[in-house]
Design a protein around this motif. Structure first.
Motif, PDB file in Angstrom:
ATOM      1  N   ARG A 118      32.334  40.716  66.692  1.00 44.85           N
ATOM      2  CA  ARG A 118      32.375  40.036  65.612  1.00 44.85           C
ATOM      3  C   ARG A 118      32.071  41.000  64.217  1.00 44.85           C
ATOM      4  N   PRO A 119      31.291  41.805  64.164  1.00 45.49           N
ATOM      5  CA  PRO A 119      31.151  42.882  62.834  1.00 45.49           C
ATOM      6  C   PRO A 119      32.616  43.369  62.694  1.00 45.49           C
ATOM      7  N   THR A 120      33.261  43.958  63.632  1.00 46.19           N
ATOM      8  CA  THR A 120      34.650  44.525  63.097  1.00 46.19           C
ATOM      9  C   THR A 120      35.587  43.699  62.723  1.00 46.19           C
ATOM     10  N   ILE A 121      35.730  42.302  63.436  1.00 45.97           N
ATOM     11  CA  ILE A 121      36.723  41.415  63.103  1.00 45.97           C
ATOM     12  C   ILE A 121      36.276  40.846  61.587  1.00 45.97           C
ATOM     13  N   GLU A 122      35.039  40.705  61.590  1.00 45.69           N
ATOM     14  CA  GLU A 122      34.596  40.110  59.895  1.00 45.69           C
ATOM     15  C   GLU A 122      34.962  41.143  58.965  1.00 45.69           C
ATOM     16  N   ARG A 123      34.648  42.315  59.254  1.00 42.18           N
ATOM     17  CA  ARG A 123      34.992  43.346  58.522  1.00 42.18           C
ATOM     18  C   ARG A 123      36.542  43.368  58.251  1.00 42.18           C
ATOM     19  N   MET A 124      37.383  43.328  59.157  1.00 48.01           N
ATOM     20  CA  MET A 124      38.950  43.358  59.111  1.00 48.01           C
ATOM     21  C   MET A 124      39.329  42.216  57.984  1.00 48.01           C
ATOM     22  N   ALA A 125      38.606  41.279  58.367  1.00 50.04           N
ATOM     23  CA  ALA A 125      38.828  40.007  57.487  1.00 50.04           C
ATOM     24  C   ALA A 125      38.473  40.209  56.281  1.00 50.04           C
ATOM     25  N   GLU A 126      37.500  40.634  55.858  1.00 51.48           N
ATOM     26  CA  GLU A 126      36.827  41.090  54.480  1.00 51.48           C
ATOM     27  C   GLU A 126      38.037  42.001  53.686  1.00 51.48           C
ATOM     28  N   VAL A 127      38.297  42.964  54.429  1.00 50.96           N
ATOM     29  CA  VAL A 127      39.066  44.068  53.891  1.00 50.96           C
ATOM     30  C   VAL A 127      40.598  43.381  53.319  1.00 50.96           C
ATOM     31  N   ALA A 128      41.221  42.492  54.330  1.00 53.40           N
ATOM     32  CA  ALA A 128      42.356  41.963  54.295  1.00 53.40           C
ATOM     33  C   ALA A 128      42.157  40.872  53.045  1.00 53.40           C
ATOM     34  N   GLU A 129      41.083  40.127  52.914  1.00 52.00           N
ATOM     35  CA  GLU A 129      40.729  39.300  51.829  1.00 52.00           C
ATOM     36  C   GLU A 129      40.812  39.959  50.284  1.00 52.00           C
ATOM     37  N   GLN A 130      40.378  41.151  50.418  1.00 50.28           N
ATOM     38  CA  GLN A 130      39.947  41.836  49.458  1.00 50.28           C
ATOM     39  C   GLN A 130      41.448  42.211  48.877  1.00 50.28           C
ATOM     40  N   MET A 131      42.143  42.934  49.888  1.00 50.98           N
ATOM     41  CA  MET A 131      43.397  43.477  49.595  1.00 50.98           C
ATOM     42  C   MET A 131      44.329  42.432  48.962  1.00 50.98           C
ATOM     43  N   VAL A 132      44.206  41.221  49.726  1.00 52.22           N
ATOM     44  CA  VAL A 132      45.098  40.158  49.086  1.00 52.22           C
ATOM     45  C   VAL A 132      44.601  39.835  47.442  1.00 52.22           C
ATOM     46  N   GLU A 133      43.217  39.697  47.450  1.00 50.13           N
ATOM     47  CA  GLU A 133      42.812  39.504  45.958  1.00 50.13           C
ATOM     48  C   GLU A 133      43.262  40.409  44.782  1.00 50.13           C
ATOM     49  N   ARG A 134      42.969  41.730  45.471  1.00 49.04           N
ATOM     50  CA  ARG A 134      43.613  42.797  44.609  1.00 49.04           C
ATOM     51  C   ARG A 134      44.975  42.727  44.223  1.00 49.04           C
ATOM     52  N   THR A 135      45.856  42.487  45.301  1.00 49.95           N
ATOM     53  CA  THR A 135      47.274  42.312  45.111  1.00 49.95           C
ATOM     54  C   THR A 135      47.775  41.183  44.087  1.00 49.95           C
ATOM     55  N   CYS A 136      46.781  40.280  44.039  1.00 51.36           N
ATOM     56  CA  CYS A 136      47.087  38.928  43.080  1.00 51.36           C
ATOM     57  C   CYS A 136      46.835  39.665  41.639  1.00 51.36           C
ATOM     58  N   GLN A 137      45.713  40.343  41.568  1.00 49.30           N
ATOM     59  CA  GLN A 137      45.418  41.031  40.522  1.00 49.30           C
ATOM     60  C   GLN A 137      46.461  42.032  39.980  1.00 49.30           C
ATOM     61  N   ILE A 138      46.900  42.744  40.860  1.00 45.72           N
ATOM     62  CA  ILE A 138      48.120  43.734  40.558  1.00 45.72           C
ATOM     63  C   ILE A 138      49.442  42.948  39.936  1.00 45.72           C
ATOM     64  N   LEU A 139      49.806  41.874  40.652  1.00 49.13           N
ATOM     65  CA  LEU A 139      50.790  40.911  40.117  1.00 49.13           C
ATOM     66  C   LEU A 139      50.517  40.327  38.858  1.00 49.13           C
ATOM     67  N   ARG A 140      49.164  39.648  38.536  1.00 47.93           N
ATOM     68  CA  ARG A 140      48.898  39.055  37.261  1.00 47.93           C
ATOM     69  C   ARG A 140      48.866  39.976  36.301  1.00 47.93           C
ATOM     70  N   ASP A 141      48.097  41.296  36.284  1.00 49.60           N
ATOM     71  CA  ASP A 141      48.156  41.952  35.299  1.00 49.60           C
ATOM     72  C   ASP A 141      49.022  43.299  35.346  1.00 49.60           C
ATOM     73  N   ARG A 142      49.972  43.308  36.486  1.00 47.98           N
ATOM     74  CA  ARG A 142      50.710  44.673  36.400  1.00 47.98           C
ATOM     75  C   ARG A 142      49.916  45.718  36.225  1.00 47.98           C
ATOM     76  N   ASP A 143      48.781  45.696  36.962  1.00 43.27           N
ATOM     77  CA  ASP A 143      47.624  46.699  37.108  1.00 43.27           C
ATOM     78  C   ASP A 143      48.084  47.602  38.138  1.00 43.27           C
ATOM     79  N   VAL A 144      48.748  48.845  37.790  1.00 41.87           N
ATOM     80  CA  VAL A 144      49.296  49.481  38.669  1.00 41.87           C
ATOM     81  C   VAL A 144      48.004  50.571  39.343  1.00 41.87           C
TER      82      VAL A 144
END
Lengths: 216, 216
Positions: A118-144
Motif C-alpha cells: 500500500r505505501p508504495t502504490i499510494e505514493r505512485m498514485a500521489e506522484v502520478a496525480e501531482q504530475m498530471v496536475e503539473r501538466t495541466c498547469q504547464i498547459l494552462r500557463d505555458r509554464d516551461v
C-alpha cells in the motif's frame, strides 16, 4: 490571418487544459476508488471517460479545421501537430485511469492492494496525480519551468516501480498471486500515466520554445 | 499539385509499410527470445528498436513537409494526419516488443513462461504476430477487406487474455508470484500490440474508404 491563427490556437490550448483537468479528476478518483475500495467512484471514473473521448474528438476537429483554413507552415504547423498529439496522450491517460478503476471495481468490497504494497502504490498514485496536475498547469500557463520538476517526479516514479516489484517478489509477500498481479498492473498503469504526462509537458515546452527537451 | 501530393503520400505509405515490417520482425524475435530463453535475440530486439524510432522521425518529417508544401484540405488533410498517427502506433508496437524482450532477458537462461501458461502465451504471441503481418499487408496493398479478419483475431486475443488470467489465478498455478507477474505483463503487452494493429488497420480503412470502421 496570423491573429486569427493565434486566437484559434489559444482556444485549442484552453480546450486541452480542460481535458487535462478531466484527466486529473479521473486519476484522483480512480486512486480513491482503489485505496478505499469504493465501487461507486470506480463506476463514475469508468462512466465519465466518454467525456474525455468526446472532448478528444472535438479538439481534433478544431485542429483539423485550423489546418484546413489557415494552412500554417513551419513552426505554426508543428504547434498544431503537437496539439493533435497532446490530445491523444491525454485520452490515453484517461483510459489508464479507467484501467485502475476497473481493478478497484473487480475487488470491491475488498481493497485490491494488500497492506504490504500500500505505501508504495499510494505514493505512485500521489506522484502520478501531482504530475498530471503539473501538466495541466504547464498547459494552462505555458509554464516551461514547471516541466523541469516533472522530470524529477518521473525519476521518483521509476524508483517506486522498482520498489513495488521488489516488494511483491520479496520473501515477505504473503498475499499470494492475485494481489501481486493487480499490484504489478497498477504499477504499470501509473507509470504509463506519468510517461504521458512527461510527453505532454515536453510538447508544451516545444510549442513555447521551439525546442524539444533533451531525453524526451 | 494533386499528382505530386499523391506521389508523396504513396512514398509515406511505402515507408509506413517498411516500419511495419520492422515491427513484425521485432514481435517475432521478442517472442522467440521469450519462448526459447534466448538472450542474444532479446538483446537484438532491444538494440534494433532505435531503427524504428529513427524511421518514425523520418516519416514524421516527410508528413510535415507534405503538409507545409501542399497544404492539403478536407479528405487529403485527414489522410496525412492519419499517417502521422499510424507511425505513432507502429512505434509503440516496437516499444511493446522491447518490453517482451526485456522480460525474456531478465529471466534467461530460464524461460520466463512456466509450462502451464505456455500454450496460451504462445497462442497470444502467434495471434499478435499474425495481426501485425496482416496490418503490414493492409498498409502495403491498402487491402481493406483484410481489416475484417483483424477484428476476429482481436476477439481471440481478448479471449486468450481472459484465459491467461484464469490460468495464473487458478488452483493449478504452482509457479509462484514472479512468473505470474511476468505472464500478466506479457499478456498486457501482446494485447496492446494487437490493439495498435487494429488501430492502424482502421486508419488504413479510413484512408481508403473515408469511413472509420464501426467499433473503433
Amino acid at each position: 490571418m496570423r491573429a486569427a491563427f493565434h486566437d484559434d490556437l489559444d482556444a485549442i490550448f484552453t480546450d486541452l487544459t480542460s481535458v487535462c483537468e478531466l484527466v486529473s479528476v479521473a486519476v484522483r478518483d480512480a486512486t480513491l476508488a482503489l485505496l478505499e475500495a469504493r465501487n461507486d467512484l470506480a463506476e463514475q471514473v469508468i462512466d465519465k471517460d466518454v467525456e474525455i473521448d468526446d472532448a478528444r474528438e472535438r479538439i481534433e476537429e478544431n485542429a483539423l479545421e485550423l489546418l484546413s483554413l489557415q494552412s500554417p507552415v513551419a513552426g505554426d504547423l508543428r504547434i498544431v501537430v503537437a496539439a493533435l498529439r497532446m490530445i491523444s496522450d491525454l485520452e490515453r491517460m484517461g483510459d489508464l485511469s479507467v484501467h485502475v478503476a476497473k481493478i478497484a471495481r473487480l475487488r470491491t468490497p475488498h481493497p485490491a492492494v494488500p497492506d504490504i504494497a500500500r505505501p508504495t502504490i499510494e505514493r505512485m498514485a500521489e506522484v502520478a496525480e501531482q504530475m498530471v496536475e503539473r501538466t495541466c498547469q504547464i498547459l494552462r500557463d505555458r509554464d516551461v519551468s514547471a516541466a523541469q520538476d516533472l522530470v524529477a517526479d518521473d525519476d521518483e516514479m521509476d524508483r517506486l516501480r522498482r520498489k513495488s516489484f521488489a516488494e511483491l517478489l520479496g520473501q515477505e509477500w504473503t498475499a499470494g498471486v492475485e494481489p501481486a498481479v493487480d499490484v504489478a498492473l497498477l504499477g504499470r498503469y501509473y507509470e504509463r500515466i506519468a510517461d504521458h504526462a512527461v510527453t505532454v509537458a515536453n510538447r508544451v515546452v516545444f510549442v513555447v520554445t521551439g525546442e524539444t527537451p533533451s531525453g524526451s
